[in-house]
Design a protein around this motif. Structure first.
Motif: not given
Length: 126
Positions: A94-112
């Motif tokens: 999570r990040w904040a800047r000038e009245g905004e917030r940003l959320e970055i999520t990463a998930t792994r899909d699949g295998a191999g």
């Protein structure tokens, strides 16, 4: 003389086109819908795949990208890049800047070999 000048100019143009970096820097990619949020190299995002709402309280953007990049590499990239753009850490992913917030999520899909990491970007007013 004109023929020599044309030949030299043609050779220079061919050399610039064949040599990466001489023809000018490549345009960096940005997260769709957020023109000032860089897209990490190795991730791709469809240009028209973002949901964007502009309202008086601020903008709301939901966008996604994917690629064969580890979640740790994504976290490291944005941890290094976002502070240079004025973002402050506000918790894990999570990040904040000038009245905004940003959320970055990463998930792994699949295998191999079929596995890709899906990255979700959500920008909202604070």
């Amino acid at each position: 003389m004109r023929l020599v000048l044309a030949a030299v100019l043609s050779a220079a143009l061919l050399l610039m086109a064949a040599t990466p970096g001489l023809a000018g820097p490549a345009e960096p990619g940005f997260v769709p819908g957020v023109e000032d949020l860089p897209l990490m190299p190795g991730l791709t995002a469809p240009a028209n795949d973002a949901i964007v709402f502009d309202q008086p309280e601020g903008r709301i953007v939901e966008s996604a990208a994917r690629g064969d990049v580890s979640a740790d590499a994504i976290t490291a990239f944005y941890t290094q890049t976002l502070p240079q753009l004025g973002w402050r850490p506000a918790g894990p992913g999570r990040w904040a800047r000038e009245g905004e917030r940003l959320e970055i999520t990463a998930t792994r899909d699949g295998a191999g070999r079929q596995a890709e990491t899906m990255v979700r970007f959500v920008l909202r007013p604070q």
